[in-house]
Design an enzyme around this catalytic site. Structure first.
Site, mmCIF file in Angstrom:
data_model
loop_
_atom_site.group_PDB
_atom_site.id
_atom_site.type_symbol
_atom_site.label_atom_id
_atom_site.label_comp_id
_atom_site.label_asym_id
_atom_site.label_seq_id
_atom_site.Cartn_x
_atom_site.Cartn_y
_atom_site.Cartn_z
ATOM 1 N N GLY A 200 1.017 -1.138 -0.146
ATOM 2 C CA GLY A 200 -0.068 0.086 -0.040
ATOM 3 C C GLY A 200 0.866 1.210 -0.064
ATOM 4 N N THR A 202 2.999 4.693 1.444
ATOM 5 C CA THR A 202 4.250 4.902 2.228
ATOM 6 C C THR A 202 3.527 5.253 3.602
ATOM 7 O OG1 THR A 202 5.466 5.111 0.527
ATOM 8 C CG2 THR A 202 6.289 6.028 2.410
ATOM 9 N N ALA A 203 2.602 6.089 3.736
ATOM 10 C CA ALA A 203 2.081 6.801 4.898
ATOM 11 C C ALA A 203 1.684 5.615 5.866
ATOM 12 C CB ALA A 203 1.047 7.917 4.686
ATOM 13 N N VAL A 204 0.882 4.756 5.288
ATOM 14 C CA VAL A 204 0.388 3.508 6.135
ATOM 15 C C VAL A 204 1.744 2.434 6.384
ATOM 16 C CG1 VAL A 204 -1.347 1.767 6.126
ATOM 17 C CG2 VAL A 204 -2.087 3.881 5.237
ATOM 18 N N GLY A 205 2.490 2.647 5.478
ATOM 19 C CA GLY A 205 3.653 1.608 5.756
ATOM 20 C C GLY A 205 4.325 1.896 6.836
ATOM 21 N N GLU A 222 5.576 -3.108 0.827
ATOM 22 C CA GLU A 222 5.647 -3.027 -0.742
ATOM 23 C C GLU A 222 4.857 -1.669 -0.942
ATOM 24 O OE1 GLU A 222 7.291 -4.818 -3.196
ATOM 25 O OE2 GLU A 222 7.724 -6.352 -1.919
ATOM 26 N N CYS A 256 1.602 0.557 -9.166
ATOM 27 C CA CYS A 256 2.920 0.880 -8.199
ATOM 28 C C CYS A 256 4.149 1.080 -9.005
ATOM 29 C CB CYS A 256 3.206 -0.044 -6.962
ATOM 30 S SG CYS A 256 3.506 -1.517 -7.486
HETATM 31 P P1 NAD Z 1 -3.392 2.359 1.546
HETATM 32 O O1 NAD Z 1 -1.968 2.367 2.017
HETATM 33 O O2 NAD Z 1 -4.489 3.258 1.584
HETATM 34 O O3 NAD Z 1 -4.177 0.845 1.979
HETATM 35 C C1 NAD Z 1 -3.358 -0.457 1.885
HETATM 36 C C2 NAD Z 1 -3.965 -1.030 3.027
HETATM 37 O O4 NAD Z 1 -3.896 -0.489 4.480
HETATM 38 C C3 NAD Z 1 -5.479 -1.221 3.208
HETATM 39 O O5 NAD Z 1 -5.860 -2.811 3.243
HETATM 40 C C4 NAD Z 1 -6.129 -0.494 4.086
HETATM 41 O O6 NAD Z 1 -7.315 -1.042 4.651
HETATM 42 C C5 NAD Z 1 -5.124 -0.339 5.025
HETATM 43 N N1 NAD Z 1 -5.295 0.951 5.838
HETATM 44 C C6 NAD Z 1 -5.284 2.205 5.271
HETATM 45 N N2 NAD Z 1 -5.278 3.052 6.183
HETATM 46 C C7 NAD Z 1 -4.742 2.480 7.202
HETATM 47 C C8 NAD Z 1 -4.441 3.061 8.564
HETATM 48 N N3 NAD Z 1 -4.482 4.368 8.861
HETATM 49 N N4 NAD Z 1 -4.134 2.192 9.398
HETATM 50 C C9 NAD Z 1 -4.100 0.908 9.142
HETATM 51 N N5 NAD Z 1 -4.219 0.274 8.072
HETATM 52 C C10 NAD Z 1 -4.820 1.135 6.914
HETATM 53 O O7 NAD Z 1 -3.034 1.987 -0.041
HETATM 54 P P2 NAD Z 1 -3.606 2.027 -1.451
HETATM 55 O O8 NAD Z 1 -4.179 3.248 -1.375
HETATM 56 O O9 NAD Z 1 -4.778 0.823 -1.352
HETATM 57 O O10 NAD Z 1 -2.398 1.711 -2.393
HETATM 58 C C11 NAD Z 1 -1.874 2.780 -3.117
HETATM 59 C C12 NAD Z 1 -0.641 2.822 -2.714
HETATM 60 O O11 NAD Z 1 0.021 1.211 -2.483
HETATM 61 C C13 NAD Z 1 0.330 3.344 -3.864
HETATM 62 O O12 NAD Z 1 1.212 4.321 -3.196
HETATM 63 C C14 NAD Z 1 1.072 2.370 -4.496
HETATM 64 O O13 NAD Z 1 2.195 2.633 -5.228
HETATM 65 C C15 NAD Z 1 1.180 1.207 -3.414
HETATM 66 N N6 NAD Z 1 1.410 0.167 -3.974
HETATM 67 C C16 NAD Z 1 2.588 -0.700 -3.881
HETATM 68 C C17 NAD Z 1 2.550 -1.911 -4.479
HETATM 69 C C18 NAD Z 1 3.910 -2.569 -4.583
HETATM 70 O O14 NAD Z 1 3.823 -3.843 -4.699
HETATM 71 N N7 NAD Z 1 5.124 -1.870 -4.135
HETATM 72 C C19 NAD Z 1 1.426 -2.629 -5.281
HETATM 73 C C20 NAD Z 1 0.438 -1.808 -5.141
HETATM 74 C C21 NAD Z 1 0.108 -0.425 -4.597
#
Ligand code: NAD
Length: 538
Positions: A200, A202-205, A222, A256
């Site tokens: 997902g 970077t902020a949530v990462g 990722e 991504c």
């Molecule tokens: P996101 O970070 O908003 O959500 C990802 C997951 O985190 C979801 O399951 C969501 O329910 C959970 N989540 C959201 N907010 C949260 C919080 N505050 N606390 C805990 N969990 C939370 O990401 P997204 O919008 O789903 O994806 C977009 C981003 O993901 C882009 O930056 C993209 O580049 C990246 N991405 C990376 C890869 C990779 O393989 N490197 C693949 C796909 C997407």
């Protein structure tokens, strides 16, 4: 804490602590450890994909209006092929390793065992909602873990597929699904896991990383970022344009590893646009909104974000720019003469908008990529006034020091040093903090380079840092299963795909197996007290 688990209409309430405890009990009972169990689960999963091929394609169509071709190519067949390869290689990957050993251990065994971590948590993203959740899940099972998967709440149909079908095919004590968004994920992250795999933003990462660090849980993150694409005059432009546009507009840019922006000279920019007009018409027709091959933006929040980027770039749109909020449609859009300070260059675009940033040459491109974080102070060491001017005009920093080592506020000063003063080659640049640590640069997930010039390529390889690279194409690196896929810095931690997926969920347990032979004991007996000098020199 209870959380909603996806079911047809009414979310079922699940107790997250109980879900994790069940996973732990199952692991502790040793259920998931035997290779036969792992193999059976992977075979069941393969059967699930094969028997429900069209259900998966339909779910992707519902969530993202994915065409069948993209659904099959990027998710369903991708998962099937990965699983077949995993089944084929499982015995080999799981076998203990026998690394080389020194003379001291001549009579002993030196082994690395492949242990499962225990309970793994896999959190998925919505843009490739099946692949990004189920591929790491298969890796966790193959490595002998129990696993809890949390699909993205934004890709509703795919999440529903996972909730409905996984329990029918897999061991319910070992593989569980938890539904939900941020609230449920926050609750999950309060639990102790043995491995967390998150895909997902970077902020949530960072939130996931912080939660994992409480228990010293290892993670794979990722994440995303702005993946640059450099094109020079030696590239075959007809091929290049097609390869860049395909990587950008597949899944409507919600990828991504999509090329985020292009760096090239003005001359190449003009030719690129000319060719792109023809190619886009050929691919999507006169009215791309009517094309069955373009996905839609996942929801209104992301649509509004992308619309704002187009609105802020109105005068620079060379192709596209149309949008329809009702249909969540955004036309493939190319924006030219973009500058680093433009709004579209602030964050990862994650949509069908391709900015082109004109630069003079490869060194300029490298600098642009490396300069994305602004240092407080820059120091430049160079005898050439042209170099001094270059940095004065082209860098952004709190202060600039030329040929001096004056410190601003102790160790927070940063130096930019030309290691060979006067040599106008960015490949010799090195940057570090005065306290000896590297200056943190933006490190994209992927760096794309289009060139036939080997010197340019090697300069870019040596001078930039990114999760991975792909030369003269986009996206296709994902299809090479022997290439681990992952980011670096803010674009991620760890890597997977192919054997790297198995290794990700495997703890490598080193073990020395000593023998009881009298000769071996005699050889090693000098380690015992009393410690005499004679023993030290032995
Ligand atoms: P996101 O970070 O908003 O959500 C990802 C997951 O985190 C979801 O399951 C969501 O329910 C959970 N989540 C959201 N907010 C949260 C919080 N505050 N606390 C805990 N969990 C939370 O990401 P997204 O919008 O789903 O994806 C977009 C981003 O993901 C882009 O930056 C993209 O580049 C990246 N991405 C990376 C890869 C990779 O393989 N490197 C693949 C796909 C997407």
């Amino acid at each position: 804490m209870t959380a909603g688990a996806l079911s047809n209409s009414k979310p079922k309430q699940v107790n997250i602590e109980e879900v994790v405890q069940k996973a732990r009990d199952t692991f502790n009972r040793g259920v998931t450890r035997p290779l036969a169990w792992r193999r059976q689960q992977l075979k069941n999963l393969l059967r699930m994909y094969e028997e429900n091929y069209n259900v998966m394609v339909d779910a992707l169509q519902k969530d993202l209006r994915r065409s069948k071709m993209e659904a099959v190519l990027l998710e369903v067949d991708y998962l099937i092929n990965d699983l077949k390869s995993m089944l084929h290689n499982l015995d080999e990957w799981a076998k203990p390793e026998h690394p080389s050993k020194g003379i001291v251990n001549m009579l002993d065994e030196v082994v690395i065992y492949h242990d499962p971590y225990g309970v793994a948590l896999v959190i998925g993203a919505w843009n490739y909602p099946l692949q990004l959740l189920l591929l790491p899940m298969a890796g966790a099972i193959a490595a002998g873990n129990t696993v809890i998967v949390k699909p993205s709440e934004l890709s509703v149909a795919c999440a529903q597929f996972v909730v409905d079908y996984l329990p029918k095919y897999l061991d319910n004590d070992a593989v569980q699904v938890v539904e939900g968004g941020p609230a449920e994920t926050t609750e999950l992250l309060k639990q102790r896991f043995d491995y967390i795999f998150y895909t997902g933003g970077t902020a949530v990462g960072k939130i996931v990383h912080a939660a994992a660090s409480k228990f010293l849980t290892p993670v794979t993150l990722e994440l995303g970022g702005k993946s640059p694409t450099y094109i020079d005059s030696t590239a075959n432009l007809e091929f290049t344009v097609k390869r860049v546009l395909w990587g950008k507009f597949i899944n409507t840019g919600q990828t991504c590893i999509a090329p985020d922006y292009v760096l090239c000279t003005k001359e190449i920019q003009d030719k690129f646009v000319e060719i792109a007009k023809k190619v886009l018409k050929e691919w999507y027709g006169e009215n791309p909104q009517k094309s069955p091959d373009l996905c839609r933006i996942v929801n209104s929040r992301h649509f509004n974000r992308l619309q704002a980027l187009i609105d802020a770039s109105k005068d620079k749109i060379a192709i596209g720019g149309e949008y329809d909020a009702q249909d969540k449609f955004i036309a493939p859009t190319i924006i030219t003469n973009v500058r680093g300070s433009d709004k579209v260059m602030e964050d990862e675009i994650f949509g069908p908008i391709l900015p082109i940033v004109p630069i003079e040459n490869a060194y300029d491109a490298i600098k642009f990529i490396n300069d994305r974080e602004h240092p407080l102070v820059l120091y430049v060491f160079s005898n050439q006034s042209s170099i001094q001017t270059l940095f004065r005009e082209q860098t952004r920093s709190g202060s600039l020091g030329i040929n001096d080592t004056v410190m601003f506020y102790g160790d927070i000063g940063m130096r930019l040093l030309l290691t060979e003063p006067g040599v106008a080659s960015t490949s010799t640049l090195s940057i570090w903090r005065d306290n000896g640590q590297s200056l943190v640069r933006e490190k994209p997930l992927v760096m794309y380079v289009f060139t036939k010039d080997k010197a340019v390529l090697s300069t870019i390889v040596d001078s930039t840092s990114s999760g991975g690279m792909c030369v003269n194409d986009t996206m296709m690196q994902m299809g090479v299963e022997t290439l681990p896929f992952g980011g670096v810095g803010y674009s991620g931690v760890g890597a997977y795909h192919g054997k790297a997926t198995f290794d990700t969920f495997t703890h490598k347990k080193s073990c020395l197996i000593k023998n009881f032979s009298p000769i071996g004991e005699k050889l090693a007996s000098s380690r015992y007290p009393p410690y005499t000098d004679g023993k030290l020199n032995f």
